[in-house]
Every structure is written in structure tokens, then in C-alpha cells.
Scaffold this active site. Structure first.
Site, PDB file in Angstrom:
ATOM      1  N   ALA A 139     -26.600 -30.491 -26.233  1.00  0.00           N
ATOM      2  CA  ALA A 139     -27.580 -30.468 -28.134  1.00  0.00           C
ATOM      3  C   ALA A 139     -26.004 -30.407 -28.518  1.00  0.00           C
ATOM      4  CB  ALA A 139     -28.536 -29.654 -28.333  1.00  0.00           C
ATOM      5  N   HIS A 180     -39.708  13.516   0.427  1.00  0.00           N
ATOM      6  CA  HIS A 180     -39.006  13.642   2.191  1.00  0.00           C
ATOM      7  C   HIS A 180     -39.486  12.419   3.306  1.00  0.00           C
ATOM      8  CE1 HIS A 180     -36.425  16.330   4.711  1.00  0.00           C
ATOM      9  NE2 HIS A 180     -37.386  16.581   5.335  1.00  0.00           N
ATOM     10  N   ASP A 231     -24.963 -14.726 -23.021  1.00  0.00           N
ATOM     11  CA  ASP A 231     -23.527 -13.849 -22.905  1.00  0.00           C
ATOM     12  C   ASP A 231     -22.510 -15.171 -24.233  1.00  0.00           C
ATOM     13  OD1 ASP A 231     -24.760 -12.805 -21.156  1.00  0.00           O
ATOM     14  OD2 ASP A 231     -23.704 -14.362 -19.139  1.00  0.00           O
ATOM     15  N   GLU A 245     -31.220 -28.297 -22.602  1.00  0.00           N
ATOM     16  CA  GLU A 245     -30.455 -28.154 -21.534  1.00  0.00           C
ATOM     17  C   GLU A 245     -29.524 -29.251 -20.671  1.00  0.00           C
ATOM     18  OE1 GLU A 245     -27.845 -26.740 -19.267  1.00  0.00           O
ATOM     19  OE2 GLU A 245     -28.882 -25.133 -20.213  1.00  0.00           O
ATOM     20  N   CYS A 276     -27.148 -17.785 -13.602  1.00  0.00           N
ATOM     21  CA  CYS A 276     -28.040 -16.764 -12.686  1.00  0.00           C
ATOM     22  C   CYS A 276     -28.999 -17.357 -11.921  1.00  0.00           C
ATOM     23  CB  CYS A 276     -29.077 -15.893 -13.898  1.00  0.00           C
ATOM     24  SG  CYS A 276     -30.475 -14.206 -12.621  1.00  0.00           S
TER      25      CYS A 276
END
Length: 445
Positions: A114, A435, A301, A34, A42
Site C-alpha cells: 500500500a 519459599h 516501530d 500486508e 515478531c
């Protein structure tokens, strides 16, 4: 042939992290690369910052309603810089948490970019590694349309980096991200204007939901320009002028572009690995996330399916289970719940009324109700919740559920399970709810 890794993952966003964690459980050698902060869109400028901003934006309403519940009136103000500091601290905690988990799971985390050298070889900032299987999980990046002056706009990423909130902001786009952002900023003291070239906002939602949210936003003072084409954007001193094709001009402090996200495939050298892309620029796949190269896969994505974090995570886990757990499965993209706005909160799952009628014709019956939640009964506010079920009458199967109101996302994602299991309108009618709650109204439509 011997490889450095059994599986190497390009990208440590939601999909990449999910794949790495699941793959590590199969006792294989896993690596992840990364170049940016872990967590992808996100964590860094998408779901997490958005939700934190939504929480911040709910307090003005809570403060005003507290008085009718016996609390004394008081003055309070919002400090964007304090919120940003708290948000940044939380995001950094998540960065460290994910990196720690990867290392404890035995996953090699490599900081770097990468790119492919061939089908089994990657170059990571000048260092070559090999892998038996490779997963591409690089996500998407904000897309800016070809409008003169588009360089004066910011994207969702830059929104969560600005030091000071503007007084007026134009938001280009009309999908759920644009609507959520506009509603939150409005509560935080910003005057937003939504601009879309489409006939309505939220075009993929049920028509009743789109109209309900449009009316609600108008009542809150949020301007919505539909069927509006921008001809150019021009920066003049500290303000920005937006010129429309009909010669109208809108002047604001900032322009936020939330039109589209495009697959983040630049400089990956996909051609060196024999990987083809679609006409839309997404990676070409079969139903099991395999690319046109047999040992290379893609999820999230960067492919042409639903661009949602839970979908990316599900795709990643399904890929790992199929390849390393001998458990192939096909994902169902038809019943994915989506949160479409924050203030008021809205959510949807399944078919819209229009989609249902196109598929099932006259056998479609819709059941809906507007009601005032108990929370607003003491303050005199005319705040309504709207719930709608789309049903196929012959089988009584529920095809879709749509809601605007408090806890809509929590309620709708629970209903999604029932719909997936084939629940009928009769099943709902025979159910007893809690309820008092908003959710119980679904069982009496």
C-alpha cells in the site's frame, strides 16, 4: 463523503493486527494490507523465533544438571535443520491463525503493498481504496551501517533462514538483541564474538547488570570487543575477515549485523498525504499517535519511541479506543519491562541507578544481593542470581528493579506492576514470598 473503509491499516505486524482486532469490536468496516507474511518481525524473525531458539539453547544446561539429580548420563546432539523445520511450522500456524481471526472478525485482509495517493486514498498494487481514517503500522527493518563490505553480513531476518549453523560468528551490536542472540548461539555450539563501538554492552541497562552479564559471557567463552570500530569487511572463500581501525583482523564464518532497526517507510509516498517525518526518519506524531495529517495515525516501530512488540500493541489499542471508543489515553513509556538476555536470563524495569541519581541525587539508595538458587545446590556449579532495587529514600518509592537469573523476565514484569502502583521498599519488606523461590529474595533485600 463516503469511504470504502472506516479504518484501513497499512501493515499486519503486531501493531496492525492488534489495531484490526480491537477496531473490529467497535463494529466498523476495517481493512488491512500486508505485502509480506502476517505477524511482522515478531512472528517471522523476532520475538517468537528468538524465544524458541532460547528454549532450544537451555537444554544443554538441563542435560548436564540432570545427572546430579539422579538421571543417567547420555549423549545428545543438536540438529539446526530439525529446529528450523519445527520453528517454520509454528510460524506458519501463527500466520494462518491470525488470518483466520481477521476474517472471522469481518476484517478485509488484502495481500499487497500500500502507498498513499492522497490523505484518504491508497494504492494497493494498482487498486485504489479509500478510508476515513488510516493507520500506518509498517514496523521497522534491519539497518546496515555504511561499512565497506557490509553486503557480506546477514541480519536477524536471514539468521532464521540459514540452512546450517556456522562454527564461528561475529555479531555487530551490543544491545539486548545482540546479547540474547550471542548467548543462545553459544549454547547451540557456535562460537560468537560481539563487536561494539561503545565502551560496554547493554549501555542502556543498569551498570551492575551490564557488568554481571559481561562477566558471565566471558566465563562462557564469548568474546566481547568493546570500543571497536570496523573499517571494512572482506569475504575470502568461505570465510569473512573483519578489519578493525587498530589494524586487528577477526576471521569468522558469518557476520550478523544487529546494530539498529530503521522505520520501514520506503515507497509509502508519505508526502502525497502530507505526512512529515523526523530527522531520524520516523513518522512525526503528537501524543495520541496522530500524524501531521489529521486523519492518519501511526504506531509501532515506524515511530520514534520504544521498539518493542508489547509497546506497539499497546499503542495500537490505545489509538483505536481513542478514535472509535471515545476513550483517549496517554501511554506511559517509563515503566516498560525488558528482557535483556537469555542465558543467563536477565530483565529490567524502571530507572537504572545512574538515571535515578541524575534525577534524585543523593536520596537514591540501592539494595542488591547475589545468591545461589536451590536448583544449582546439587551440582556444585557456582551459578548465581543477582537482584537489585533502586529506591528513593525520602519516599521509599521503588524506582527500578533489575535481575539476572532464572525466571528474571517473569519476576521483573510482575514487579513492574507494583512499581507502577507506587510500591515502596517498606511494602516489599512487609510482603511474604513463596519459599523456596528466587523471587522471595526481593522481599528481604
Amino acid at each position: 463523503m463516503s469511504f470504502d473503509y472506516d479504518l484501513f491499516i497499512i501493515g499486519a505486524g503486531s501493531a496492525g493486527l492488534a489495531a484490526a482486532k480491537r477496531a473490529a469490536s467497535y463494529d466498523i468496516h476495517v481493512g488491512v494490507a500486508e505485502q509480506a507474511d502476517v505477524g511482522g518481525a515478531c512472528i517471522n524473525y523476532g520475538c517468537i523465533p528468538e524465544k524458541l531458539m532460547a528454549y532450544a539453547a537451555t537444554f544443554p544446561s538441563l542435560f548436564s544438571n540432570a545427572i546430579s539429580y539422579g538421571w543417567s548420563e547420555f549423549n545428545s546432539s543438536f540438529d539446526w535443520s530439525k529446529f528450523m523445520a519445527a520453528k517454520d511450522n509454528k510460524v506458519e500456524q501463527l500466520h494462518q491463525l491470525h488470518i483466520k481471526y481477521l476474517r472471522e472478525s469481518g476484517v478485509d485482509f488484502i495481500k499487497g503493498y500500500a502507498s498513499f495517493q492522497d490523505a484518504h486514498t491508497l494504492d494497493i498494487d494498482g487498486k485504489h481504496i479509500t478510508a476515513d481514517k488510516i493507520l500506518i503500522a509498517v514496523g521497522a527493518k534491519p539497518f546496515q551501517p555504511s561499512i565497506p563490505g557490509i553486503e557480506y553480513t546477514i541480519t536477524q531476518k536471514e539468521l532464521f533462514q540459514i540452512k546450517k549453523l556456522p562454527k564461528q560468528i561475529a555479531i555487530i551490536g551490543g544491545d539486548y538483541t545482540a546479547v540474547k542472540t550471542a548467548s543462545c548461539l553459544n549454547e547451540l555450539g557456535v562460537k560468537p564474538t560481539i563487536i561494539t563501538d561503545l565502551p560496554q554492552i547493554l549501555p542502556d541497562c543498569d551498570q551492575d547488570i551490564s557488568l554481571y552479564i559481561t562477566n558471565s559471557m566471558n566465563q562462557q567463552g564469548i568474546q566481547i570487543f568493546t570500543n571497536s570500530k570496523i573499517s571494512k569487511i572482506k569475504k575470502i572463500s568461505d570465510q569473512i575477515d573483519i578489519f578493525f581501525s587498530d589494524n586487528n583482523i577477526l576471521t569468522v564464518d558469518r557476520v550478523l549485523c544487529l546494530v539498529l532497526f530503521s522505520p520501514n517507510l520506503n515507497n509509502l509516498s508519505l508526502d502525497k498525504a502530507g505526512i512529515k517525518v523526523t530527522q531520524k526518519g520516523a513518522i512525526m506524531l503528537n501524543d495520541y499517535s496522530r500524524t501531521t495529517q489529521a486523519n492518519i495515525f501511526a504506531v509501532g516501530d515506524c515511530i520514534d519511541r520504544l521498539q518493542l512488540t508489547p509497546v506497539a500493541i499497546a499503542e495500537a489499542r490505545a489509538f483505536v479506543d481513542a478514535e472509535f471508543g471515545n476513550s483517549p489515553q496517554l501511554l506511559n513509556y517509563e515503566l516498560v519491562p525488558i528482557c535483556v538476555s537469555f542465558i543467563p536470563e536477565a530483565a529490567t524495569v524502571g530507572l537504572t541507578e545512574a538515571q535515578a541519581r541524575e534525577k534524585f541525587g543523593e536520596s537514591v539508595q540501592c539494595y542488591s544481593e547475589k545468591f545461589k538458587p536451590l536448583f544449582y545446590s546439587l551440582n556444585g556449579q557456582d551459578e548465581k542470581t543477582f537482584i537489585k532495587l533502586v529506591v528513593e529514600e525520602n519516599s521509599e518509592r521503588i524506582l527500578g528493579a533489575h535481575m539476572v537469573g532464572e525466571s528474571a523476565s517473569e519476576i521483573i514484569q510482575s514487579i513492574a506492576i507494583a512499581i507502577k502502583l507506587g510500591a515502596t521498599k517498606k511494602d516489599f519488606n512487609n510482603n511474604i514470598g513463596i519459599h523456596p523461590s528466587s523471587a522471595e529474595e526481593i522481599f528481604s533485600l
